[in-house]
Design an enzyme around this catalytic site. Structure first.
Site, PDB file in Angstrom:
ATOM      1  N   GLU A  19      -1.903  -8.664   3.060  1.00  0.00           N
ATOM      2  CA  GLU A  19      -1.203  -7.380   2.901  1.00  0.00           C
ATOM      3  C   GLU A  19       0.271  -7.529   2.500  1.00  0.00           C
ATOM      4  O   GLU A  19       0.765  -6.774   1.676  1.00  0.00           O
ATOM      5  CB  GLU A  19      -1.294  -6.547   4.183  1.00  0.00           C
TER       6      GLU A  19
ATOM      7  N   HIS B  91      -4.498   2.062  -3.225  1.00  0.00           N
ATOM      8  CA  HIS B  91      -4.066   0.858  -2.503  1.00  0.00           C
ATOM      9  C   HIS B  91      -5.128  -0.235  -2.593  1.00  0.00           C
ATOM     10  O   HIS B  91      -4.822  -1.393  -2.900  1.00  0.00           O
ATOM     11  CB  HIS B  91      -3.772   1.165  -1.033  1.00  0.00           C
TER      12      HIS B  91
ATOM     13  N   SER C 196       1.204  -2.333  -3.951  1.00  0.00           N
ATOM     14  CA  SER C 196       0.813  -0.945  -4.181  1.00  0.00           C
ATOM     15  C   SER C 196       1.874   0.026  -3.689  1.00  0.00           C
ATOM     16  O   SER C 196       1.650   1.238  -3.711  1.00  0.00           O
ATOM     17  CB  SER C 196      -0.538  -0.654  -3.506  1.00  0.00           C
TER      18      SER C 196
ATOM     19  N   HIS D  82      -5.360  -4.759  -3.973  1.00  0.00           N
ATOM     20  CA  HIS D  82      -6.143  -5.916  -3.531  1.00  0.00           C
ATOM     21  C   HIS D  82      -6.953  -6.595  -4.623  1.00  0.00           C
ATOM     22  O   HIS D  82      -7.120  -7.813  -4.613  1.00  0.00           O
ATOM     23  CB  HIS D  82      -7.131  -5.498  -2.425  1.00  0.00           C
TER      24      HIS D  82
HETATM   25 FE    FE Z   1      -4.918  -3.243   2.373  1.00  0.00          FE
END
Ligand code: FE
Ligand code: PHE
Length: 296
Positions: free
Chosen positions: A197, A151, A216, A156
């Site tokens: 996010e 993730h 993700s 990110h």
């Molecule tokens: Fe995160």
């Protein structure tokens, strides 16, 4: 401005920290590491301890997700993904840093798992993105509760290659330190949630995802960008900071920007009066449209 990191940390990191949003259980991850965790919660990425199965989990996650991005992930993400380097094993963070630092002067740093607010904000303000170094077990392939290296890295890090987005995240870290001193972290955290996010961006060719939680996730990409159930609203600061969010299901609403420059400029003003205004306004449940609102 860059805020210094270690001086603000008062917790002893050899103890497992209490982290925001996970106070009902200790965070997963080994925070002792035989004393290898620093005061700012960073630690060496223990690359040698990954097993062949760990590398294989990363490879399979990467492969599955990479095939789903077209038409759903934003251009900046797709362009930067190859900069993560190898996809058939867990990358060494130093290799990623060679490219990331050249692109935007950001770095990734390894952490044992979720870390408390103040060290988290301090790292971001210093253009250091904390990346959890452990990877999920094969039986958690489709879903994990806490962020793991897949993730954090896949979701990110490609976005940090975009100059405007990277500057936004640094400024978010500085704003977080201020929010902490004003007791406003819960409100500010919603902005992180609905941008970093779970953010969506309107490109000339249509809506796309830029939020790491979407990028993700095997199922949420399609749900967020094309699904008929969730509401999609233009990002407005007060609206987003009043809106609760779900941590155990797909989001019921998303907030949409037109560019990362817009996001950066939207968040430039001092939030102190906004936090004051927010104390008089009730929270809004996820998935609720207010009078006069319509989904994009
Ligand atoms: Fe995160
Ligand atoms: N400008 C905000 C403040 O003064 C901080 C902030 C920056 C918040 C970037 C979010 C994103 O508090």
């Amino acid at each position: 401005m860059v805020t210094s990191t270690a001086a603000t940390v008062t917790l002893t990191p050899v103890e497992t920290p209490t982290v925001y949003g996970a106070s009902d259980r200790p965070p997963r991850g080994d925070y002792s590491r035989g004393g290898a965790v620093h005061l700012d919660y960073t630690c060496p990425q223990d690359w040698a301890s990954y097993t062949a199965a760990d590398h294989d989990t990363y490879r399979r996650l990467y492969e599955r997700q990479a095939t789903k991005l077209s038409g759903l992930a934003c251009d900046a993400f797709i362009a930067a993904l190859p900069s993560l380097g190898v996809s058939d094993r867990i990358p060494r963070f130093e290799e990623v840093n060679d490219r990331l630092y050249k692109a935007t002067r950001w770095e990734i740093v390894a952490v044992p798992g979720l870390i408390p607010e103040v060290p988290f904000f301090s790292l971001l303000a210093d253009r250091k993105f904390p990346v959890t170094d452990w990877i999920r077990k094969p039986e958690e392939f489709d879903y994990i509760v806490e962020p793991d290296v897949f993730h954090d890295l896949f979701g990110h890090v490609p976005m940090l290659f975009d100059t405007a987005f990277a500057d936004y995240v640094q400024r978010y870290g500085e704003g977080g330190l201020k929010a902490h001193s004003l007791g406003a972290c819960e409100k500010l955290a919603r902005l992180y949630w609905y941008s970093v996010e779970f953010g969506l961006i309107r490109q000339p060719d249509g809506l796309r995802a830029y939020g790491a939680g979407i990028l993700s996730s095997v199922g949420e990409l399609e749900h967020a960008v094309r699904g008929t159930e969730p509401y999609r609203l233009p990002l407005k600061l007060l609206r987003a900071m009043r809106t609760r969010y779900k941590i155990d299901s797909y989001q019921a609403n998303y907030f949409v920007i037109d560019s990362f420059t817009q996001l950066f400029e939207l968040t430039a003003p001092d939030f102190t009066p906004l936090y004051r205004a927010l104390t008089g306004q009730p929270d809004i449940d996820a998935g609720v449209l207010l009078p006069g609102e319509s989904s994009l």
